[in-house]
Design a protein around this motif. Structure first.
Motif, PDB file in Angstrom:
ATOM      1  N   PHE A 110      41.770  41.116  42.379  1.00  0.00           N
ATOM      2  CA  PHE A 110      41.165  40.264  43.404  1.00  0.00           C
ATOM      3  C   PHE A 110      42.228  39.437  44.133  1.00  0.00           C
ATOM      4  O   PHE A 110      42.153  39.249  45.347  1.00  0.00           O
ATOM      5  CB  PHE A 110      40.098  39.353  42.808  1.00  0.00           C
ATOM      6  CG  PHE A 110      38.837  40.077  42.427  1.00  0.00           C
ATOM      7  CD1 PHE A 110      38.145  40.848  43.336  1.00  0.00           C
ATOM      8  CD2 PHE A 110      38.347  39.987  41.135  1.00  0.00           C
ATOM      9  CE1 PHE A 110      36.985  41.525  42.988  1.00  0.00           C
ATOM     10  CE2 PHE A 110      37.190  40.655  40.768  1.00  0.00           C
ATOM     11  CZ  PHE A 110      36.506  41.427  41.702  1.00  0.00           C
ATOM     12  N   ARG A 111      43.225  38.934  43.400  1.00  0.00           N
ATOM     13  CA  ARG A 111      44.309  38.188  44.044  1.00  0.00           C
ATOM     14  C   ARG A 111      45.072  39.095  45.014  1.00  0.00           C
ATOM     15  O   ARG A 111      45.360  38.707  46.152  1.00  0.00           O
ATOM     16  CB  ARG A 111      45.262  37.598  42.999  1.00  0.00           C
ATOM     17  CG  ARG A 111      44.716  36.365  42.306  1.00  0.00           C
ATOM     18  CD  ARG A 111      45.787  35.650  41.501  1.00  0.00           C
ATOM     19  NE  ARG A 111      46.235  36.395  40.351  1.00  0.00           N
ATOM     20  CZ  ARG A 111      45.663  36.337  39.140  1.00  0.00           C
ATOM     21  NH1 ARG A 111      44.633  35.556  38.920  1.00  0.00           N
ATOM     22  NH2 ARG A 111      46.137  37.058  38.151  1.00  0.00           N
ATOM     23  N   LEU A 112      45.408  40.295  44.579  1.00  0.00           N
ATOM     24  CA  LEU A 112      46.162  41.226  45.424  1.00  0.00           C
ATOM     25  C   LEU A 112      45.342  41.673  46.638  1.00  0.00           C
ATOM     26  O   LEU A 112      45.869  41.784  47.745  1.00  0.00           O
ATOM     27  CB  LEU A 112      46.604  42.435  44.598  1.00  0.00           C
ATOM     28  CG  LEU A 112      47.647  42.137  43.527  1.00  0.00           C
ATOM     29  CD1 LEU A 112      47.811  43.322  42.586  1.00  0.00           C
ATOM     30  CD2 LEU A 112      48.973  41.733  44.148  1.00  0.00           C
ATOM     31  N   LEU A 113      44.062  41.926  46.431  1.00  0.00           N
ATOM     32  CA  LEU A 113      43.163  42.303  47.521  1.00  0.00           C
ATOM     33  C   LEU A 113      43.123  41.197  48.574  1.00  0.00           C
ATOM     34  O   LEU A 113      43.209  41.452  49.780  1.00  0.00           O
ATOM     35  CB  LEU A 113      41.775  42.558  46.915  1.00  0.00           C
ATOM     36  CG  LEU A 113      40.605  42.892  47.778  1.00  0.00           C
ATOM     37  CD1 LEU A 113      39.670  43.808  47.018  1.00  0.00           C
ATOM     38  CD2 LEU A 113      39.853  41.660  48.208  1.00  0.00           C
ATOM     39  N   GLU A 170      29.859  42.153  50.276  1.00  0.00           N
ATOM     40  CA  GLU A 170      30.575  42.381  49.014  1.00  0.00           C
ATOM     41  C   GLU A 170      32.072  42.094  49.183  1.00  0.00           C
ATOM     42  O   GLU A 170      32.704  41.494  48.314  1.00  0.00           O
ATOM     43  CB  GLU A 170      30.348  43.810  48.532  1.00  0.00           C
ATOM     44  CG  GLU A 170      30.850  44.069  47.137  1.00  0.00           C
ATOM     45  CD  GLU A 170      30.395  45.427  46.603  1.00  0.00           C
ATOM     46  OE1 GLU A 170      30.905  45.804  45.540  1.00  0.00           O
ATOM     47  OE2 GLU A 170      29.557  46.099  47.225  1.00  0.00           O
ATOM     48  N   MET A 171      32.647  42.522  50.322  1.00  0.00           N
ATOM     49  CA  MET A 171      34.059  42.240  50.589  1.00  0.00           C
ATOM     50  C   MET A 171      34.300  40.733  50.633  1.00  0.00           C
ATOM     51  O   MET A 171      35.289  40.243  50.091  1.00  0.00           O
ATOM     52  CB  MET A 171      34.508  42.893  51.898  1.00  0.00           C
ATOM     53  CG  MET A 171      35.968  42.635  52.247  1.00  0.00           C
ATOM     54  SD  MET A 171      37.181  43.200  51.013  1.00  0.00           S
ATOM     55  CE  MET A 171      37.044  44.974  51.201  1.00  0.00           C
ATOM     56  N   GLN A 172      33.387  39.993  51.257  1.00  0.00           N
ATOM     57  CA  GLN A 172      33.539  38.545  51.322  1.00  0.00           C
ATOM     58  C   GLN A 172      33.517  37.933  49.927  1.00  0.00           C
ATOM     59  O   GLN A 172      34.275  37.016  49.623  1.00  0.00           O
ATOM     60  CB  GLN A 172      32.457  37.916  52.199  1.00  0.00           C
ATOM     61  CG  GLN A 172      32.714  36.461  52.514  1.00  0.00           C
ATOM     62  CD  GLN A 172      34.047  36.251  53.218  1.00  0.00           C
ATOM     63  OE1 GLN A 172      34.330  36.869  54.235  1.00  0.00           O
ATOM     64  NE2 GLN A 172      34.890  35.384  52.665  1.00  0.00           N
ATOM     65  N   THR A 173      32.683  38.473  49.048  1.00  0.00           N
ATOM     66  CA  THR A 173      32.637  38.006  47.659  1.00  0.00           C
ATOM     67  C   THR A 173      33.979  38.260  46.971  1.00  0.00           C
ATOM     68  O   THR A 173      34.498  37.399  46.263  1.00  0.00           O
ATOM     69  CB  THR A 173      31.489  38.700  46.893  1.00  0.00           C
ATOM     70  OG1 THR A 173      30.261  38.393  47.545  1.00  0.00           O
ATOM     71  CG2 THR A 173      31.429  38.260  45.444  1.00  0.00           C
ATOM     72  N   TYR A 174      34.553  39.443  47.181  1.00  0.00           N
ATOM     73  CA  TYR A 174      35.870  39.765  46.617  1.00  0.00           C
ATOM     74  C   TYR A 174      36.926  38.781  47.116  1.00  0.00           C
ATOM     75  O   TYR A 174      37.733  38.263  46.346  1.00  0.00           O
ATOM     76  CB  TYR A 174      36.315  41.173  47.011  1.00  0.00           C
ATOM     77  CG  TYR A 174      35.548  42.328  46.451  1.00  0.00           C
ATOM     78  CD1 TYR A 174      34.736  42.212  45.325  1.00  0.00           C
ATOM     79  CD2 TYR A 174      35.643  43.580  47.054  1.00  0.00           C
ATOM     80  CE1 TYR A 174      34.056  43.300  44.818  1.00  0.00           C
ATOM     81  CE2 TYR A 174      34.967  44.679  46.548  1.00  0.00           C
ATOM     82  CZ  TYR A 174      34.168  44.537  45.438  1.00  0.00           C
ATOM     83  OH  TYR A 174      33.503  45.625  44.948  1.00  0.00           O
ATOM     84  N   LEU A 175      36.923  38.538  48.437  1.00  0.00           N
ATOM     85  CA  LEU A 175      37.926  37.655  49.035  1.00  0.00           C
ATOM     86  C   LEU A 175      37.777  36.222  48.540  1.00  0.00           C
ATOM     87  O   LEU A 175      38.771  35.550  48.253  1.00  0.00           O
ATOM     88  CB  LEU A 175      37.829  37.712  50.560  1.00  0.00           C
ATOM     89  CG  LEU A 175      38.194  39.061  51.192  1.00  0.00           C
ATOM     90  CD1 LEU A 175      37.809  39.072  52.664  1.00  0.00           C
ATOM     91  CD2 LEU A 175      39.663  39.366  51.004  1.00  0.00           C
ATOM     92  N   ASP A 176      36.534  35.762  48.426  1.00  0.00           N
ATOM     93  CA  ASP A 176      36.295  34.406  47.917  1.00  0.00           C
ATOM     94  C   ASP A 176      36.807  34.270  46.486  1.00  0.00           C
ATOM     95  O   ASP A 176      37.441  33.277  46.134  1.00  0.00           O
ATOM     96  CB  ASP A 176      34.809  34.055  47.981  1.00  0.00           C
ATOM     97  CG  ASP A 176      34.305  33.890  49.408  1.00  0.00           C
ATOM     98  OD1 ASP A 176      35.131  33.741  50.339  1.00  0.00           O
ATOM     99  OD2 ASP A 176      33.064  33.921  49.596  1.00  0.00           O
ATOM    100  N   LYS A 177      36.536  35.284  45.677  1.00  0.00           N
ATOM    101  CA  LYS A 177      37.000  35.260  44.290  1.00  0.00           C
ATOM    102  C   LYS A 177      38.526  35.256  44.239  1.00  0.00           C
ATOM    103  O   LYS A 177      39.142  34.507  43.486  1.00  0.00           O
ATOM    104  CB  LYS A 177      36.435  36.435  43.508  1.00  0.00           C
ATOM    105  CG  LYS A 177      36.917  36.481  42.071  1.00  0.00           C
ATOM    106  CD  LYS A 177      35.897  37.082  41.170  1.00  0.00           C
ATOM    107  CE  LYS A 177      36.396  37.109  39.750  1.00  0.00           C
ATOM    108  NZ  LYS A 177      35.869  36.075  38.929  1.00  0.00           N
ATOM    109  N   GLY A 178      39.155  36.088  45.062  1.00  0.00           N
ATOM    110  CA  GLY A 178      40.604  36.137  45.113  1.00  0.00           C
ATOM    111  C   GLY A 178      41.218  34.813  45.533  1.00  0.00           C
ATOM    112  O   GLY A 178      42.207  34.366  44.954  1.00  0.00           O
ATOM    113  N   ARG A 179      40.626  34.178  46.540  1.00  0.00           N
ATOM    114  CA  ARG A 179      41.132  32.873  46.990  1.00  0.00           C
ATOM    115  C   ARG A 179      41.017  31.838  45.881  1.00  0.00           C
ATOM    116  O   ARG A 179      41.934  31.041  45.661  1.00  0.00           O
ATOM    117  CB  ARG A 179      40.382  32.415  48.228  1.00  0.00           C
ATOM    118  CG  ARG A 179      40.831  33.104  49.480  1.00  0.00           C
ATOM    119  CD  ARG A 179      40.186  32.523  50.737  1.00  0.00           C
ATOM    120  NE  ARG A 179      40.365  33.469  51.819  1.00  0.00           N
ATOM    121  CZ  ARG A 179      39.436  34.322  52.241  1.00  0.00           C
ATOM    122  NH1 ARG A 179      38.239  34.333  51.705  1.00  0.00           N
ATOM    123  NH2 ARG A 179      39.704  35.160  53.226  1.00  0.00           N
TER     124      ARG A 179
END
Length: 130
Positions: free
Chosen positions: A47-50, A113-122
């Motif tokens: 998630f961080r790398l994404l 779903e992509m926004q969820t991934y990005l939020d988690k990564g941030r």
């Protein structure tokens, strides 16, 4: 004959494109001359790398595709000194190396779903959670 569960990995991952709990013997025999090594990483690292890829390259990739990004860091890390020596990867060779990452799938992930991934990564980039 080994499964990820044999080494304490539960095979539950956001990287569904890579979620193979027991590698294929057929594929292993076919690919053994083309693969020099392997590594694992956590979903949190994915998630961080994404997220870093989205923020620095303006490219959306799926979690599985982010796995390749970590490869060069693994090779250059202290733990890989024996690997580098075995493979003949001298500092001079590595200085001229190019690391390519085949990252796909971002356009297939629904926007929400992509926004969820990005939020988690941030969040993970801020908290430094493993």
């Amino acid at each position: 004959h080994i499964a990820v569960q044999d080494i304490g990995i539960d095979n539950h991952t956001a990287a569904d494109g890579l979620a193979v709990g027991r590698p294929s013997g057929f594929v292993g025999r076919a690919m053994h001359r083309l693969i020099d090594g392997c590594y694992t990483l956590s979903d949190n690292e994915l998630f961080r790398l994404l997220t870093l890829t989205a923020e620095t390259e303006q490219q959306h990739i799926e979690p599985s595709a982010a796995a390749g990004i970590a490869g060069i860091a693994r090779i250059l890390g202290d733990a890989a000194q024996n690997y580098r020596t075995h493979m003949g990867l001298t500092p001079e060779i590595l200085q001229n190396a190019t690391h390519l990452i085949w990252s796909t799938g971002g356009s297939m992930v629904p926007d929400q779903e992509m926004q969820t991934y990005l939020d988690k990564g941030r969040q993970l980039l801020t908290t430094h959670e493993v």
